[in-house]
Scaffold this motif. Structure first.
Motif, PDB file in Angstrom:
ATOM      1  N   GLY A 136      48.980  42.320  42.542  1.00 18.17           N
ATOM      2  CA  GLY A 136      49.790  41.565  41.594  1.00 18.17           C
ATOM      3  C   GLY A 136      51.256  41.938  41.607  1.00 18.17           C
ATOM      4  O   GLY A 136      52.061  41.299  40.937  1.00 18.17           O
ATOM      5  N   ASP A 179      48.294  35.416  47.209  1.00 15.52           N
ATOM      6  CA  ASP A 179      48.298  34.123  46.518  1.00 15.52           C
ATOM      7  C   ASP A 179      49.373  33.227  47.130  1.00 15.52           C
ATOM      8  O   ASP A 179      49.994  33.581  48.147  1.00 15.52           O
ATOM      9  CB  ASP A 179      48.480  34.309  45.006  1.00 15.52           C
ATOM     10  CG  ASP A 179      49.806  34.964  44.644  1.00 15.52           C
ATOM     11  OD1 ASP A 179      50.691  35.070  45.519  1.00 15.52           O
ATOM     12  OD2 ASP A 179      49.963  35.376  43.476  1.00 15.52           O
ATOM     13  N   ARG A 192      46.740  39.626  46.147  1.00 10.25           N
ATOM     14  CA  ARG A 192      45.732  39.182  45.192  1.00 10.25           C
ATOM     15  C   ARG A 192      44.514  40.108  45.199  1.00 10.25           C
ATOM     16  O   ARG A 192      43.924  40.364  44.167  1.00 10.25           O
ATOM     17  CB  ARG A 192      45.293  37.758  45.524  1.00 10.25           C
ATOM     18  CG  ARG A 192      44.247  37.208  44.571  1.00 10.25           C
ATOM     19  CD  ARG A 192      43.885  35.792  44.882  1.00 10.25           C
ATOM     20  NE  ARG A 192      43.581  35.674  46.298  1.00 10.25           N
ATOM     21  CZ  ARG A 192      43.394  34.541  46.924  1.00 10.25           C
ATOM     22  NH1 ARG A 192      43.502  33.414  46.283  1.00 10.25           N
ATOM     23  NH2 ARG A 192      43.114  34.505  48.203  1.00 10.25           N
ATOM     24  N   ASN A 193      44.131  40.626  46.401  1.00  6.47           N
ATOM     25  CA  ASN A 193      42.941  41.455  46.492  1.00  6.47           C
ATOM     26  C   ASN A 193      42.990  42.295  47.763  1.00  6.47           C
ATOM     27  O   ASN A 193      43.563  41.879  48.762  1.00  6.47           O
ATOM     28  CB  ASN A 193      41.690  40.572  46.503  1.00  6.47           C
ATOM     29  CG  ASN A 193      40.426  41.341  46.207  1.00  6.47           C
ATOM     30  OD1 ASN A 193      40.479  42.524  45.879  1.00  6.47           O
ATOM     31  ND2 ASN A 193      39.293  40.678  46.331  1.00  6.47           N
TER      32      ASN A 193
END
Length: 157
Positions: free
Chosen positions: A49, A102, A108-109
């Motif tokens: 993030g 993203d 994002r991961n």
């Protein structure tokens, strides 16, 4: 048997010794490592993030592969292959770290997959197949005789 060995010339004894060493060496597995996966400490520095594509590349290096789509992830793959004599090489360890982003390019991961997890990660190499078949050089060279069509020559009309 001992008398037979004592009768052999020194050169023959050396040759037999080298042959025994070669036979023993052929049974030794050889391991080769391919690829790169960043260590867990470096992955821990990446904040989901917060970090972007550029900051990920700066922190852990450029990926070995990335997705085809612009907004897809980075993939770091490491494999360990065992070569054992005349047997086919066998992948004994494979690890994949996937970092997804993203639409804005923000992490994002972060996922880690491997053979020990029971997840098989097949890697494919797509290579263009040549039209060369199991024909000898002369057969390929002379194979088109008789297939000549003058209408196919450019500017012949």
């Amino acid at each position: 048997m001992l008398k037979v060995v004592n009768r052999l010339k020194p050169a023959t004894k050396s040759l037999v010794f080298v042959a025994c060493l070669a036979a023993a060496g052929a049974c030794t597995p050889i391991y080769k490592n391919h690829g790169y996966v960043p260590p867990a400490e470096e992955l821990a520095e990446i904040k989901v993030g917060v970090d972007t594509r550029d900051s990920v590349e700066e922190a852990i290096g450029a990926p070995g592969a990335s997705g085809v789509v612009r907004d897809s992830g980075y993939y770091y793959v490491r494999s360990r292959v065992r070569h054992y004599g005349p047997k086919r090489p066998e992948v004994v360890a494979r690890e994949l770290v996937a970092i997804s982003f993203d639409q804005r390019g923000v992490v994002r991961n972060i996922e880690r997959f491997g053979l020990e997890d029971g997840i098989v990660v097949p890697l494919e190499r797509r290579v263009t197949d040549s039209n060369v078949q199991d024909k000898g050089f002369l057969r390929q060279l002379l194979g088109n005789i008789g297939n000549f069509n003058p209408a196919n020559i450019p500017g012949a009309n």
